[in-house]
Enzyme design. Structure first.
Site, PDB file in Angstrom:
ATOM      1  N   LYS A 249       0.873  -1.179   0.000  1.00  0.00           N
ATOM      2  CA  LYS A 249       0.000   0.000   0.000  1.00  0.00           C
ATOM      3  C   LYS A 249       0.902   1.218   0.000  1.00  0.00           C
ATOM      4  O   LYS A 249       1.565   1.519   1.000  1.00  0.00           O
ATOM      5  CB  LYS A 249      -0.924  -0.011   1.212  1.00  0.00           C
ATOM      6  CG  LYS A 249      -1.939   1.124   1.174  1.00  0.00           C
ATOM      7  CD  LYS A 249      -2.960   0.983   2.286  1.00  0.00           C
ATOM      8  CE  LYS A 249      -4.152   1.903   2.099  1.00  0.00           C
ATOM      9  NZ  LYS A 249      -3.828   3.308   2.011  1.00  0.00           N
ATOM     10  N   ARG A 254      -3.837   8.598  -5.443  1.00  0.00           N
ATOM     11  CA  ARG A 254      -4.361   7.748  -6.502  1.00  0.00           C
ATOM     12  C   ARG A 254      -4.475   8.522  -7.805  1.00  0.00           C
ATOM     13  O   ARG A 254      -4.902   9.673  -7.810  1.00  0.00           O
ATOM     14  CB  ARG A 254      -5.741   7.268  -6.064  1.00  0.00           C
ATOM     15  CG  ARG A 254      -6.345   6.176  -6.914  1.00  0.00           C
ATOM     16  CD  ARG A 254      -7.487   5.608  -6.122  1.00  0.00           C
ATOM     17  NE  ARG A 254      -8.174   4.544  -6.787  1.00  0.00           N
ATOM     18  CZ  ARG A 254      -8.937   3.654  -6.143  1.00  0.00           C
ATOM     19  NH1 ARG A 254      -9.080   3.735  -4.834  1.00  0.00           N
ATOM     20  NH2 ARG A 254      -9.558   2.707  -6.776  1.00  0.00           N
ATOM     21  N   ARG A 269      -8.298  10.976  -7.170  1.00  0.00           N
ATOM     22  CA  ARG A 269      -9.210  10.148  -6.384  1.00  0.00           C
ATOM     23  C   ARG A 269     -10.605  10.769  -6.308  1.00  0.00           C
ATOM     24  O   ARG A 269     -11.597  10.087  -6.308  1.00  0.00           O
ATOM     25  CB  ARG A 269      -8.589  10.010  -4.988  1.00  0.00           C
ATOM     26  CG  ARG A 269      -9.454   9.594  -3.858  1.00  0.00           C
ATOM     27  CD  ARG A 269      -9.667   8.107  -3.899  1.00  0.00           C
ATOM     28  NE  ARG A 269     -10.390   7.642  -2.731  1.00  0.00           N
ATOM     29  CZ  ARG A 269     -11.675   7.900  -2.477  1.00  0.00           C
ATOM     30  NH1 ARG A 269     -12.389   8.612  -3.309  1.00  0.00           N
ATOM     31  NH2 ARG A 269     -12.244   7.430  -1.395  1.00  0.00           N
ATOM     32  N   PHE A 339      -1.914  -0.524 -10.347  1.00  0.00           N
ATOM     33  CA  PHE A 339      -2.432  -1.687  -9.643  1.00  0.00           C
ATOM     34  C   PHE A 339      -3.713  -2.266 -10.231  1.00  0.00           C
ATOM     35  O   PHE A 339      -4.182  -3.309  -9.800  1.00  0.00           O
ATOM     36  CB  PHE A 339      -2.579  -1.435  -8.139  1.00  0.00           C
ATOM     37  CG  PHE A 339      -3.417  -0.230  -7.770  1.00  0.00           C
ATOM     38  CD1 PHE A 339      -4.782  -0.249  -7.922  1.00  0.00           C
ATOM     39  CD2 PHE A 339      -2.808   0.907  -7.236  1.00  0.00           C
ATOM     40  CE1 PHE A 339      -5.553   0.844  -7.564  1.00  0.00           C
ATOM     41  CE2 PHE A 339      -3.573   2.008  -6.873  1.00  0.00           C
ATOM     42  CZ  PHE A 339      -4.950   1.977  -7.043  1.00  0.00           C
TER      43      PHE A 339
END
Ligand code: AMP
Length: 586
Positions: A249, A254, A269, A339
């Site tokens: 993590k 993001r 995000r 990811f």
């Protein structure tokens, strides 16, 4: 529909803050609207002329709007400003002048006003200011006083009808079927595109099947999948089964990359277009992602390529700035650890299981690129393996682990046990962070008078009721600089009355428009008769949840929208789970 008719609905919406009434009024409004105008109405309700993620702004602050009002009603700009100061709202000033002028207005349609407003947003180059003022003043000349009141509040961002997206979605379903039954399908389409206007228009034109067929669109941000938390590794294994994926993590921010050939857009995000802020990621995405078109997600983190060290969040966040972007990009290069992939070469792949999406991701990004790299993944089986990997990542300066279910689809906008976050502070006891919304401030005493702020009133989001409920006062953990920052925010977002979607039993010195998200560290969640979070007066005698020893960790204003704050149901789960870890570790 005429704009005048729409303005009457705005009046009704403004007059209530009761959710059921808002849904009722909105559904009537939608029933009266045509399929061609419903999308525009959805944007206008939010005080915009485009979906919220598009940086389409009217670009007119108070002074220019006052100039347009003066021009429309043959008044002087000084008079307009005086009236505005007296009435406290520019819309009320326009309404008053318009009434006094008694202009002969015609029945202008919503579409006509919308298109003119859009024109204002699109003027560029020389003479822009003059064109904006003239266009707004022409609109004002053609509409009645109540319409003028609302139109004026659009460029100023002060049209506050207090309507959240869930309320609009319920009303859309009710307008069509009389019930809320299509809300899940509407929400699904919204989660995929973040564009309520587009979803509403498709729904009104093509019905239920139309929205079911809505797929991801490169360029329209996808509402991100969210992670759940669990108190310890054993609980995680119970949820995930005996084979699951684990990834580091990363403690950065993001980024969603939307790539169509050489055309790359980035979203944060909270779905803001951040393309211009990160030219290095844009360049990296063009050359280091081997796909004609794709939407992929990753975490950007500042990295020192010489020492191969990840930098702490406080460093990474320095890249989120509006000025000297290129200079800062050289000083603090970012790596985007990819990811997930949601869309690839023309196909929406969100329904595929995680393990297949991971294969697709591996086929388009590699582990040794300089900017866009694939996040490391390990397949694990036991709680012991989780703890071992977790400790390795912590020693690398990372935040912890993300555990992922192998056969789970990508759930846009959804939280679920598909992804479980396992953070540094979570190994055993609660001592965890929650994301709260700033709802009010208390003016300072003693030394803090100099900052203008001595404490904060914060709340969490009740997703079922679409409102913010108080959970704590926060007075510790803030540096002098942070107190000053809260004061700046408070000056911008201060309002004279309790905001429409806020539920509170206590009064701060000032109410704040619920916009800013803060991360708070807390020792424990307790029950409290003072706070309204999760309070159900009929069920448990009016007891809500509260945070014990809350300390500010950081501002999350660039990264989370108020509706993305921790929800009441998460708080309930945290409350129930908080002792599980302690018991099992005894
Ligand atoms: P939190 O913000 O604490 O709720 O944790 C979820 C966030 O972790 C996501 O929104 C991502 O920004 C971030 N994150 C970091 N590493 C990963 C990863 N490997 N997979 C998914 N999300 C990640």
């Amino acid at each position: 529909m005429t704009f005048s008719n729409l303005a009457q609905y705005f009046e009704k919406l403004e007059a209530t803050s009761k959710r059921l009434e808002l849904v009722d009024i909105l559904s009537q409004l939608f029933r009266e609207s045509s399929a061609e105008e419903i999308g525009k109405i959805c944007y206008l309700i939010q005080g915009r002329v485009a979906p919220f993620y598009e940086p389409t702004e009217l670009g007119m602050a108070e002074s220019l709007v006052a100039q347009a009002i003066a021009k429309a009603y043959d008044a002087s700009k000084d008079d307009v400003i005086k009236s505005y100061r007296h009435l406290g709202n520019m819309g009320l000033a326009a309404e008053k002048l318009s009434k006094a002028k008694r202009l002969k207005t015609k029945a202008v349609s919503v579409t006509e006003v919308f298109n003119e407003l859009l024109k204002i947003a699109k003027f560029v180059g020389k003479g822009t200011v003059e064109q904006k003022v003239t266009t707004l003043s022409n609109i004002l000349k053609s509409i009645d006083p109540i319409s003028a009141k609302h139109v004026v509040n659009i460029p100023l961002g002060t049209l506050r009808l207090g309507i959240g997206d869930p309320t609009v979605m319920d009303a859309l379903s009710i307008a069509k079927t009389g019930k809320k039954d299509l809300r899940p399908e509407i929400e699904d389409a919204y989660n995929k595109t973040s564009d309520l206007g587009y979803v509403a228009e498709t729904f009104f034109k093509h019905g239920k099947n139309g929205i079911k067929n809505i797929k991801l669109v490169v360029g329209k941000p996808v509402r991100p999948a969210l992670a759940e938390r669990l108190p310890n590794a054993e609980e995680a294994v119970k949820r995930l089964g005996n084979t699951f994926a684990a990834e580091p993590k990363f403690d950065g921010f993001r980024v969603a990359v939307h790539k169509d050939g050489n055309n790359v857009k980035l979203f944060s995000r909270n779905l803001e277009d951040t393309t211009n802020a990160f030219p290095d990621i844009v360049e990296g995405a063009k050359t280091q992602i081997k796909a004609k078109s794709c939407i992929l997600e990753g975490e950007a983190i500042a990295y020192n390529p010489l020492t191969e060290e990840f930098l702490p969040f406080q460093e990474t966040t320095k890249r989120r700035r509006k000025y000297n972007i290129e200079e800062k990009a050289k000083e603090l290069p970012l790596i985007l650890f990819a990811f997930d992939v949601l869309y690839l070469n023309g196909k929406d792949v969100t329904a595929k299981p995680y393990k297949e999406r991971r294969k697709l991701l591996e086929s388009i990004v590699s582990a040794d690129h300089t900017v866009v790299r694939i996040a490391e993944e390990r397949i694990l089986h036991t709680a012991g393996e989780i703890t071992k990997f977790f400790n390795e990542e912590i020693s690398e300066g990372l935040e912890g682990l993300m555990l992922k279910k192998l056969d789970a689809p990508y759930k846009a906008g959804g939280r679920g046990f598909h992804w479980i976050k396992f953070k540094r502070s979570q190994s055993g006891e609660l001592s965890d962070t929650v994301d709260v919304v700033l709802l009010g401030v208390y003016t300072g005493r003693g030394k803090r008078t100099e900052f203008g702020v001595g404490g904060l009133l914060v709340g969490v989001y009740n997703e079922k009721k679409d409102r913010f409920e108080t959970i704590s006062r926060v007075g510790t953990g803030l540096t002098d600089e942070e107190f000053r920052k809260v004061n700046e925010i408070s000056k911008k977002l201060r309002i004279s009355h309790k905001p429409a979607r806020v539920e509170s039993k206590i009064e701060p010195s000032f109410w704040i428009e619920p916009k800013v998200v803060l991360e708070i560290f807390t020792d424990e969640i307790t029950k409290s008769p003072i706070h309204t979070a999760g309070m159900n007066p009929s069920a448990d005698g009016g007891v809500g949840y509260a945070l014990r020893f809350p300390r500010l960790v950081r501002f999350r204003e660039d990264d989370k929208r108020p509706e993305d704050a921790t929800t009441v149901s998460e708080i309930e789960k945290l409350y129930k789970n908080q002792y599980v870890g302690k018991k099992s570790s005894k």
